[in-house]
Design a protein around this motif. Structure first.
Motif, mmCIF file in Angstrom:
data_model
loop_
_atom_site.group_PDB
_atom_site.id
_atom_site.type_symbol
_atom_site.label_atom_id
_atom_site.label_comp_id
_atom_site.label_asym_id
_atom_site.label_seq_id
_atom_site.Cartn_x
_atom_site.Cartn_y
_atom_site.Cartn_z
ATOM 1 N N SER A 145 41.788 44.145 45.068
ATOM 2 C CA SER A 145 40.583 44.615 44.387
ATOM 3 C C SER A 145 39.531 43.525 44.388
ATOM 4 O O SER A 145 39.791 42.396 43.982
ATOM 5 N N MET A 146 38.350 43.881 44.816
ATOM 6 C CA MET A 146 37.213 42.987 44.707
ATOM 7 C C MET A 146 36.529 43.243 43.353
ATOM 8 O O MET A 146 37.139 43.739 42.434
ATOM 9 N N GLY A 147 35.234 42.921 43.214
ATOM 10 C CA GLY A 147 34.598 42.935 41.904
ATOM 11 C C GLY A 147 34.167 44.303 41.406
ATOM 12 O O GLY A 147 33.316 44.954 42.011
ATOM 13 N N ALA A 148 34.731 44.730 40.270
ATOM 14 C CA ALA A 148 34.323 45.991 39.631
ATOM 15 C C ALA A 148 33.250 45.752 38.578
ATOM 16 O O ALA A 148 32.535 46.679 38.187
ATOM 17 N N LYS A 186 42.765 41.777 58.605
ATOM 18 C CA LYS A 186 44.011 42.397 58.155
ATOM 19 C C LYS A 186 44.036 42.725 56.656
ATOM 20 O O LYS A 186 44.800 43.594 56.228
ATOM 21 N N ILE A 187 43.232 42.028 55.860
ATOM 22 C CA ILE A 187 43.270 42.254 54.413
ATOM 23 C C ILE A 187 42.491 43.517 54.057
ATOM 24 O O ILE A 187 41.310 43.650 54.366
ATOM 25 N N LYS A 188 43.169 44.444 53.389
ATOM 26 C CA LYS A 188 42.560 45.709 52.977
ATOM 27 C C LYS A 188 42.112 45.594 51.530
ATOM 28 O O LYS A 188 42.864 45.089 50.682
ATOM 29 N N VAL A 189 40.880 46.045 51.232
ATOM 30 C CA VAL A 189 40.320 45.853 49.894
ATOM 31 C C VAL A 189 39.644 47.117 49.378
ATOM 32 O O VAL A 189 39.254 47.995 50.142
ATOM 33 N N VAL A 190 39.484 47.157 48.056
ATOM 34 C CA VAL A 190 38.622 48.123 47.396
ATOM 35 C C VAL A 190 37.417 47.346 46.881
ATOM 36 O O VAL A 190 37.578 46.316 46.213
ATOM 37 N N PHE A 191 36.214 47.819 47.199
ATOM 38 C CA PHE A 191 35.009 47.117 46.774
ATOM 39 C C PHE A 191 33.880 48.117 46.560
ATOM 40 O O PHE A 191 34.002 49.296 46.901
ATOM 41 N N SER A 192 32.784 47.636 45.970
ATOM 42 C CA SER A 192 31.582 48.451 45.842
ATOM 43 C C SER A 192 30.377 47.641 46.322
ATOM 44 O O SER A 192 30.196 46.500 45.897
ATOM 45 N N PRO A 193 29.550 48.233 47.184
ATOM 46 C CA PRO A 193 28.337 47.552 47.631
ATOM 47 C C PRO A 193 27.161 47.728 46.668
ATOM 48 O O PRO A 193 26.046 47.283 46.968
ATOM 49 N N GLU A 194 27.405 48.366 45.514
ATOM 50 C CA GLU A 194 26.329 48.546 44.540
ATOM 51 C C GLU A 194 25.752 47.189 44.149
ATOM 52 O O GLU A 194 26.494 46.275 43.765
ATOM 53 N N VAL A 195 24.465 47.043 44.243
ATOM 54 C CA VAL A 195 23.810 45.776 43.918
ATOM 55 C C VAL A 195 23.812 45.587 42.404
ATOM 56 O O VAL A 195 23.415 46.484 41.658
ATOM 57 N N ILE A 196 24.279 44.410 41.955
ATOM 58 C CA ILE A 196 24.374 44.174 40.519
ATOM 59 C C ILE A 196 23.201 43.325 40.024
ATOM 60 O O ILE A 196 22.606 42.559 40.770
ATOM 61 N N ASP A 197 22.909 43.509 38.763
ATOM 62 C CA ASP A 197 21.848 42.758 38.098
ATOM 63 C C ASP A 197 22.425 41.417 37.656
ATOM 64 O O ASP A 197 23.294 41.360 36.779
#
Length: 239
Positions: A145-148, A186-197
């Motif tokens: 998991s990347m940044g939620a 090879k590393i599989k991730v969950v992420f969001s490209p939503e731009v954060i404030d």
């Protein structure tokens, strides 16, 4: 009276039930993302689960973490999540470890059992990267998991290879630290490209294992956690 897995069996069949029942999943970090991932993996009927987290429930966790209640404050997260898992499936083989991972104990942990899948939900960068690269080196399937934090739109959540992530500061740091395209590919991730404030991020000083605090909303860690779990479960069913 039906069996607790009858709806799952209707979807994945008896063969799928037996397949998941014979798998061993290691879940590292059972906070905001990992707590929901652990819950979904348990409810899917994975037969053996190991959960690892060195932290305890804090009042500030209550806005987003499944372990966090008034009644569970100051309890270890692995105890709270472990109790939930056993209450869902009393037959599960459960192992709980209340430890923080560092460079020295990651390889030891991965060598303890022949894990079928690793679910990585660590907040701290160095152990996160070490865990991921060690999994690749040992040929252990892993989803990360990347940044939620800082995000509010669940529809932007994606599953990708690390090399294909964008607009995620944590993923950028992980890409830089892993170095080679071999790992990034090879590393599989969950992420969001939503731009954060960036004004929603505060630096933290003097707190072990934490350099910053970022604003969060109730549902985003759950979305990430359930997505992470879905990747692991679908891969296990295909194996």
């Amino acid at each position: 009276m039906g069996h607790w897995q009858e709806r799952t069996e209707l979807l994945i069949g008896q063969e799928g039930i037996e397949n998941l029942g014979n798998k061993h999943v290691l879940i590292i970090g059972v906070g905001g993302v990992g707590g929901f991932a652990a819950e979904a993996i348990a409810r899917a009927g994975v037969g053996r689960i190991t959960i690892v987290d060195g932290d305890v429930v804090d009042v500030s966790n209550r806005n987003r973490q499944i372990a966090a209640l008034v009644s569970t404050e100051n309890m270890s997260k692995v105890k709270v999540i472990g109790d939930r898992i056993k209450d869902i499936n009393p037959d599960v083989q459960l192992e709980t470890k209340q430890i923080y991972l560092d460079g020295e104990n990651i390889a030891t942990l991965l060598d303890e059992h022949a894990y079928d899948y690793v679910v990585e939900c660590i907040d701290t960068l160095t152990p996160k990267v070490t865990l991921l690269t060690t999994c690749i080196d040992k040929k252990i399937k892993v989803i990360s998991s990347m940044g939620a934090g800082g995000r509010m739109d669940p529809t932007q959540t994606k599953v990708a290879r690390l090399r294909d992530t964008y607009n995620c500061l944590l993923a950028k740091k992980v890409r830089k630290m892993v170095g080679t395209q071999r790992y990034r590919r090879k590393i599989k991730v969950v992420f969001s490209p939503e731009v954060i404030d960036k004004s929603k991020v505060e630096e933290v000083k003097g707190v072990k294992h934490k350099r910053s605090t970022i604003g969060t909303i109730s549902y985003m860690p759950a979305v990430f956690g359930l997505t992470v779990a879905s990747v692991a479960l679908r891969d296990l069913l295909d194996s």
